[in-house]
Design an enzyme around this catalytic site. Structure first.
Site, PDB file in Angstrom:
ATOM      1  N   HIS A 132     -16.912  20.140  -7.565  1.00  0.00           N
ATOM      2  CA  HIS A 132     -16.867  19.063  -8.557  1.00  0.00           C
ATOM      3  C   HIS A 132     -16.005  19.496  -9.738  1.00  0.00           C
ATOM      4  CE1 HIS A 132     -19.253  15.808  -6.963  1.00  0.00           C
ATOM      5  NE2 HIS A 132     -20.019  16.720  -6.385  1.00  0.00           N
ATOM      6  N   LYS A 200      -7.769   7.078 -14.634  1.00  0.00           N
ATOM      7  CA  LYS A 200      -7.786   7.703 -13.305  1.00  0.00           C
ATOM      8  C   LYS A 200      -8.967   7.139 -12.521  1.00  0.00           C
ATOM      9  CE  LYS A 200      -8.401  12.044 -10.859  1.00  0.00           C
ATOM     10  NZ  LYS A 200      -8.260  13.497 -10.887  1.00  0.00           N
ATOM     11  N   ARG A 222     -16.867  11.531  -6.620  1.00  0.00           N
ATOM     12  CA  ARG A 222     -16.519  11.666  -8.043  1.00  0.00           C
ATOM     13  C   ARG A 222     -16.723  10.350  -8.796  1.00  0.00           C
ATOM     14  NH1 ARG A 222     -14.380  16.617  -7.105  1.00  0.00           N
ATOM     15  NH2 ARG A 222     -12.388  16.928  -6.011  1.00  0.00           N
ATOM     16  N   LYS A 253      -3.411   6.365 -12.544  1.00  0.00           N
ATOM     17  CA  LYS A 253      -3.432   7.104 -11.282  1.00  0.00           C
ATOM     18  C   LYS A 253      -4.535   6.546 -10.392  1.00  0.00           C
ATOM     19  CE  LYS A 253      -4.706  11.593  -9.551  1.00  0.00           C
ATOM     20  NZ  LYS A 253      -5.311  12.865  -9.815  1.00  0.00           N
ATOM     21  N   TYR A 319       5.569  13.562  -5.380  1.00  0.00           N
ATOM     22  CA  TYR A 319       5.882  14.643  -4.440  1.00  0.00           C
ATOM     23  C   TYR A 319       7.251  14.431  -3.809  1.00  0.00           C
ATOM     24  CZ  TYR A 319       0.886  15.346  -5.055  1.00  0.00           C
ATOM     25  OH  TYR A 319      -0.348  15.553  -5.615  1.00  0.00           O
TER      26      TYR A 319
HETATM   27  C1  PBG Z   1      -8.182  17.174  -9.577  1.00  0.00           C
HETATM   28  C2  PBG Z   1      -7.047  16.299  -9.186  1.00  0.00           C
HETATM   29  C3  PBG Z   1      -6.982  15.400  -8.111  1.00  0.00           C
HETATM   30  C4  PBG Z   1      -5.693  14.888  -8.123  1.00  0.00           C
HETATM   31  C5  PBG Z   1      -5.035  15.437  -9.221  1.00  0.00           C
HETATM   32  N1  PBG Z   1      -5.891  16.304  -9.863  1.00  0.00           N
HETATM   33  C6  PBG Z   1      -7.979  15.071  -7.071  1.00  0.00           C
HETATM   34  C7  PBG Z   1      -9.234  14.439  -7.464  1.00  0.00           C
HETATM   35  O1  PBG Z   1      -9.442  14.029  -8.606  1.00  0.00           O
HETATM   36  O2  PBG Z   1     -10.100  14.369  -6.588  1.00  0.00           O
HETATM   37  C8  PBG Z   1      -5.130  13.925  -7.134  1.00  0.00           C
HETATM   38  C9  PBG Z   1      -3.666  14.051  -6.885  1.00  0.00           C
HETATM   39  C10 PBG Z   1      -3.189  13.465  -5.607  1.00  0.00           C
HETATM   40  O3  PBG Z   1      -3.930  12.879  -4.817  1.00  0.00           O
HETATM   41  O4  PBG Z   1      -1.983  13.595  -5.371  1.00  0.00           O
HETATM   42  N2  PBG Z   1      -9.167  16.553 -10.319  1.00  0.00           N
HETATM   43 ZN    ZN Z   2     -10.992  17.893 -10.502  1.00  0.00          ZN
END
Ligand code: PBG
Ligand code: ZN
Length: 334
Positions: A132, A200, A222, A253, A319
């Site tokens: 987590h 996010k 999450r 995001k 990416y």
């Molecule tokens: C970590 C984090 C995540 C991503 C960026 N930082 C995964 C999540 O929150 O589970 C996702 C980036 C991606 O999918 O390209 N917290």
């Molecule tokens: Zn994280």
């Protein structure tokens, strides 16, 4: 006769005219931020199964990988650390240990590429035993005060090691202000920016990333800290919260499924640079569709990037950055 106010095509019949019609939506190298996964083994290079074409890299491999991209104009990167041997524990101690790959990599990157802007993702999920993003209470829910304290500690470590930008990606209340306070306290608030992952969402599209970063939660999800995907209201309130707390830049995001929010947030907060994260699932989706002949990758990607810019995105975290830089250097029709 056609009403002359309805004659549009006379205004975009050649490429110069078209450029003028899309002002503010061009894609240049400065509109791109490249996320990279850094592993512990300095010479390591590991393909990521869920993200074909993307590798986890050790520091030495990263240098080789970035050199030609810098020549093509790469301006900024977003670093993620991936553990292999270092221990994971309840509080993510390896996130800011001196052996952490990000901590070791930062001073080297600063020396090798003095003009590169370096952002660090700040989160605990890749470093905790439970996967987590914060420190947990005994009932398995996030302990917010302890999490914020830890995240601010990790952020400070990255800042002191050379990060230009700190990007806490957990989506919890209070972490932007804690990081800013700590930067002020240590006299470096004028040299380090805070990029908030302000809107996010809890998203299926992060699946490939969790494989790449070894950061899948070992239980649950999450949804108690990332935003519910249908909530426009929370996206605006979370962004307002982070603006209030001193975020330098904002983010939406994932990107493609949330462009309405890029637009409405850019409209509400026009004075902050808006980042759009084209996440791992969006990468995989485009990659596989193009590979299977659904469309040409370049055409589809440029159309989406243009949509992100049109919606109000200033910087796109993607990416695909190496590919796009390559295309831009060919000075093709885009
Ligand atoms: C970590 C984090 C995540 C991503 C960026 N930082 C995964 C999540 O929150 O589970 C996702 C980036 C991606 O999918 O390209 N917290
Ligand atoms: Zn994280």
């Amino acid at each position: 006769m056609m009403d002359k106010l309805n004659i549009l095509q006379g205004g975009y019949f050649n490429s110069t005219l078209r450029t003028w019609q899309s002002s503010g939506t061009e894609i240049g190298a400065h509109n791109l931020m490249y996320p990279v996964f850094i592993m512990e083994n300095d010479d390591g290079l590991e393909p990521i199964g869920s993200m074909p074409g993307i590798n986890r890299m050790g520091i030495n491999q990263l240098k080789i990988h970035l050199e030609p991209l810098i020549k093509l104009g790469l301006k900024s990167v977003l670093l993620f650390g991936v553990l292999d041997k270092l221990p994971k524990d309840e509080v993510g101690s390896s996130a800011d240990s001196d052996r952490n790959p990000i901590v070791r990599c930062l001073p080297l990157l600063r020396t090798w590429f003095p003009d590169l802007t370096i952002a660090c993702d700040v989160c605990l999920c890749g470093y905790t035993s439970h996967g987590h993003c914060g420190v947990l209470d005994s009932d398995g829910t996030i302990n917010n005060p302890k999490s914020i304290k830890r995240i601010a500690e990790v952020a400070l470590k990255y800042a002191k090691s050379g990060a230009h930008m700190l990007a806490p990606s957990d989506m919890m209340d209070g972490r932007i202000i804690a990081i800013k306070d700590s930067l002020v306290e240590h006299g470096i608030s004028n040299k380090v920016a805070v990029l908030s992952y302000s809107a996010k969402f809890a998203s299926t599209f992060y699946g490939p990333f969790r494989d790449a970063a070894h950061s899948k939660p070992s239980f649950g999800d999450r949804k108690r800290y990332q935003l519910p995907s249908c909530s426009k209201g929370l996206a605006h309130r979370a962004t307002a919260r982070d603006v209030q707390n001193g975020a330098d830049m904002l983010m939406v995001k994932p990107g493609l499924a949330y462009l309405d929010l890029v637009q409405s947030l850019k409209t509400e907060f026009p004075h902050h640079p808006m980042f759009v994260y084209q996440v791992s699932g969006e990468y995989a989706m485009l990659y596989h569709a193009a590979k299977n002949g659904a469309f040409d990758l370049k055409d589809a990607l440029m159309e989406i990037l243009c949509g992100m810019r049109r919606a109000g995105g200033d910087v796109i975290i993607t990416y695909f950055t190496p590919l796009i830089l390559d295309w831009l250097s060919l000075k093709s029709k885009y």
